[in-house]
Write a protein that holds these residues in place. Structure first.
Motif, mmCIF file in Angstrom:
data_model
loop_
_atom_site.group_PDB
_atom_site.id
_atom_site.type_symbol
_atom_site.label_atom_id
_atom_site.label_comp_id
_atom_site.label_asym_id
_atom_site.label_seq_id
_atom_site.Cartn_x
_atom_site.Cartn_y
_atom_site.Cartn_z
ATOM 1 N N GLU A 14 0.850 -1.203 0.000
ATOM 2 C CA GLU A 14 0.000 0.000 0.000
ATOM 3 C C GLU A 14 0.879 1.244 0.000
ATOM 4 O O GLU A 14 2.016 1.182 0.466
ATOM 5 C CB GLU A 14 -0.843 0.102 1.270
ATOM 6 C CG GLU A 14 -1.728 -1.017 1.568
ATOM 7 C CD GLU A 14 -1.652 -1.505 2.984
ATOM 8 O OE1 GLU A 14 -1.581 -0.670 3.915
ATOM 9 O OE2 GLU A 14 -1.638 -2.726 3.148
ATOM 10 N N PRO A 15 0.311 2.384 -0.431
ATOM 11 C CA PRO A 15 1.098 3.616 -0.391
ATOM 12 C C PRO A 15 1.573 3.888 1.035
ATOM 13 O O PRO A 15 0.849 3.594 1.997
ATOM 14 C CB PRO A 15 0.099 4.692 -0.831
ATOM 15 C CG PRO A 15 -1.012 3.974 -1.515
ATOM 16 C CD PRO A 15 -1.060 2.599 -0.948
ATOM 17 N N GLY A 16 2.777 4.408 1.139
ATOM 18 C CA GLY A 16 3.301 4.715 2.470
ATOM 19 C C GLY A 16 3.948 3.532 3.156
ATOM 20 O O GLY A 16 4.365 3.630 4.307
ATOM 21 N N LYS A 54 6.890 1.285 7.527
ATOM 22 C CA LYS A 54 6.339 2.545 7.032
ATOM 23 C C LYS A 54 7.432 3.276 6.253
ATOM 24 O O LYS A 54 8.602 3.270 6.678
ATOM 25 C CB LYS A 54 5.891 3.419 8.206
ATOM 26 C CG LYS A 54 4.732 2.813 8.972
ATOM 27 C CD LYS A 54 4.392 3.656 10.178
ATOM 28 C CE LYS A 54 3.421 2.893 11.071
ATOM 29 N NZ LYS A 54 3.313 3.446 12.419
ATOM 30 N N GLU A 55 7.037 3.890 5.156
ATOM 31 C CA GLU A 55 8.006 4.652 4.368
ATOM 32 C C GLU A 55 8.323 5.951 5.110
ATOM 33 O O GLU A 55 7.406 6.691 5.481
ATOM 34 C CB GLU A 55 7.400 4.968 2.997
ATOM 35 C CG GLU A 55 8.359 5.698 2.093
ATOM 36 C CD GLU A 55 7.846 5.823 0.672
ATOM 37 O OE1 GLU A 55 6.624 5.741 0.448
ATOM 38 O OE2 GLU A 55 8.692 6.011 -0.226
ATOM 39 N N VAL A 56 9.584 6.180 5.351
ATOM 40 C CA VAL A 56 9.983 7.425 6.021
ATOM 41 C C VAL A 56 11.073 8.094 5.197
ATOM 42 O O VAL A 56 11.699 7.471 4.344
ATOM 43 C CB VAL A 56 10.508 7.172 7.469
ATOM 44 C CG1 VAL A 56 9.443 6.529 8.331
ATOM 45 C CG2 VAL A 56 11.800 6.357 7.473
ATOM 46 N N GLU A 57 11.286 9.356 5.495
ATOM 47 C CA GLU A 57 12.391 10.099 4.866
ATOM 48 C C GLU A 57 13.575 9.962 5.828
ATOM 49 O O GLU A 57 13.540 10.496 6.936
ATOM 50 C CB GLU A 57 11.927 11.545 4.772
ATOM 51 C CG GLU A 57 12.782 12.488 4.014
ATOM 52 C CD GLU A 57 12.112 13.870 4.065
ATOM 53 O OE1 GLU A 57 11.208 14.145 3.261
ATOM 54 O OE2 GLU A 57 12.495 14.658 4.955
ATOM 55 N N ILE A 58 14.573 9.183 5.393
ATOM 56 C CA ILE A 58 15.690 8.895 6.302
ATOM 57 C C ILE A 58 16.529 10.155 6.548
ATOM 58 O O ILE A 58 16.892 10.865 5.603
ATOM 59 C CB ILE A 58 16.584 7.765 5.723
ATOM 60 C CG1 ILE A 58 15.853 6.415 5.784
ATOM 61 C CG2 ILE A 58 17.929 7.669 6.446
ATOM 62 C CD1 ILE A 58 15.748 5.769 7.157
ATOM 63 N N TYR A 89 5.552 11.187 7.719
ATOM 64 C CA TYR A 89 4.509 12.189 7.466
ATOM 65 C C TYR A 89 3.154 11.493 7.529
ATOM 66 O O TYR A 89 2.903 10.549 6.782
ATOM 67 C CB TYR A 89 4.720 12.833 6.096
ATOM 68 C CG TYR A 89 5.996 13.646 6.039
ATOM 69 C CD1 TYR A 89 6.024 14.966 6.492
ATOM 70 C CD2 TYR A 89 7.187 13.087 5.571
ATOM 71 C CE1 TYR A 89 7.197 15.707 6.451
ATOM 72 C CE2 TYR A 89 8.363 13.833 5.535
ATOM 73 C CZ TYR A 89 8.361 15.129 5.977
ATOM 74 O OH TYR A 89 9.534 15.862 5.949
ATOM 75 N N GLU A 90 2.304 11.924 8.454
ATOM 76 C CA GLU A 90 0.958 11.369 8.573
ATOM 77 C C GLU A 90 -0.008 12.542 8.657
ATOM 78 O O GLU A 90 0.109 13.348 9.586
ATOM 79 C CB GLU A 90 0.836 10.514 9.839
ATOM 80 C CG GLU A 90 1.329 9.092 9.648
ATOM 81 C CD GLU A 90 1.336 8.306 10.950
ATOM 82 O OE1 GLU A 90 1.294 7.070 10.869
ATOM 83 O OE2 GLU A 90 1.402 8.900 12.043
ATOM 84 N N ASN A 91 -0.949 12.593 7.741
ATOM 85 C CA ASN A 91 -1.864 13.735 7.635
ATOM 86 C C ASN A 91 -1.036 15.013 7.547
ATOM 87 O O ASN A 91 -0.173 15.139 6.712
ATOM 88 C CB ASN A 91 -2.855 13.762 8.795
ATOM 89 C CG ASN A 91 -3.558 12.417 8.933
ATOM 90 O OD1 ASN A 91 -3.931 11.829 7.919
ATOM 91 N ND2 ASN A 91 -3.713 11.941 10.147
ATOM 92 N N GLU A 92 -1.263 15.930 8.466
ATOM 93 C CA GLU A 92 -0.488 17.181 8.434
ATOM 94 C C GLU A 92 0.758 17.097 9.317
ATOM 95 O O GLU A 92 1.542 18.022 9.363
ATOM 96 C CB GLU A 92 -1.356 18.351 8.938
ATOM 97 C CG GLU A 92 -2.625 18.590 8.128
ATOM 98 C CD GLU A 92 -2.324 19.057 6.708
ATOM 99 O OE1 GLU A 92 -1.894 20.211 6.542
ATOM 100 O OE2 GLU A 92 -2.509 18.254 5.770
#
Ligand code: TMP
Length: 254
Positions: A20-22, A82-86, A184-187
């Protein structure tokens, strides 16, 4: 299983697009490198064990409200994350002098430090992951001062918790490296623990004998590497049931 897109291949892991996305799938290889890949080898079954050990430790950390990228283990070698910005910073915590600290500062290996020390290294293979100060990290915008507050606070809690957890199974947590990412989740944006925690990025010594039970056995050609990783999993009570015979795990699916 459908073919998945490979997004990144590192020295010990591969990241695939998630279902799934994310989300991403993190695949643990048996490949081992040291000294910025100048030394290369294979540790049979390492990927299976690190997948299991990292799942266990991240789950335990999640239970004490340390946010992590871990969602669930998918199979012997893969976990859903979960995809994160490392954040391009390796955070090292040291409780006892070993490794590069002994060389840099001339402190004998095994010296208990007056307090736990956190160091930062800029994640950049071309530059050989140089040690940096918080000043460099914030000045160059790799992380903001509030990010760094979260990172230091989380790292100290991780160290306290893991030191106790390992001590309970007769292992001294000498030092370890962690990485964080922005989720990043929602805002909202949250700093979460990412990557892996395994004998590849910890120094683990038997509490009674000080025998090394981590990747230093590979770095320093000490032998019995597979056995050491397995012993860590055994003590944590998570050695895969099939034991050694099944350590190779399933073939990689793409
Ligand atoms: P060091 O003593 O070589 O600086 O390593 C400190 C800790 O960080 C040790 O537990 C091993 C881990 N580490 C990594 O996970 N990746 C690396 O690239 C390096 C150099 C160390």
């Amino acid at each position: 299983m459908a073919r998945r897109r490979q997004l990144y291949e590192g020295k010990a892991k591969i990241l695939f697009e998630g279902p799934e996305p994310g989300t991403l799938v993190q695949y643990f290889k048996d490949d081992a490198t040291a000294f910025n890949a100048q030394k290369k080898g294979t540790i049979t079954g390492k990927g299976v064990l690190n997948n299991r050990i990292s799942e266990f430790l991240m789950t335990k950390l999640g239970e004490i409200n340390i946010p992590t990228h871990f969602i669930r283990r998918l199979n012997m070698r893969e976990q859903l994350i979960k995809e994160v910005e490392i954040i391009p910073v390796e955070v090292v915590v040291r409780n006892i002098a070993a490794g590069s600290m002994t060389q840099r500062l001339g402190i004998p290996e095994g010296t208990r430090l007056p307090r736990s020390i956190i160091e930062f290294y800029y994640k950049n293979d071309a530059l050989n992951d140089p040690m940096v100060a918080e000043e460099h990290i914030t000045a160059f915008g790799w992380a903001t001062p509030p990010d760094m507050d979260d990172i230091v606070h989380l790292t100290l809690r991780i160290n306290d918790f893991l030191s106790g957890l390992f001590l309970g199974v007769g292992i001294t947590l000498v030092d370890f490296k962690v990485e964080f990412g922005r989720l990043y989740e929602n805002e909202d944006m949250r700093i979460v623990l990412a990557d892996e925690i395994s004998p590849d990025n910890c120094r683990l010594w038997d509490s009674k004998t000080n025998e090394k039970m981590d990747k230093d056995r590979f770095r320093r050609d000490l032998g019995k590497i597979e056995e050491a990783y397995q012993e860590v999993a055994r003590r944590l009570g998570i050695l895969p049931e099939a034991g050694l015979r099944d350590m190779k795990g399933p073939e990689m699916m793409q």
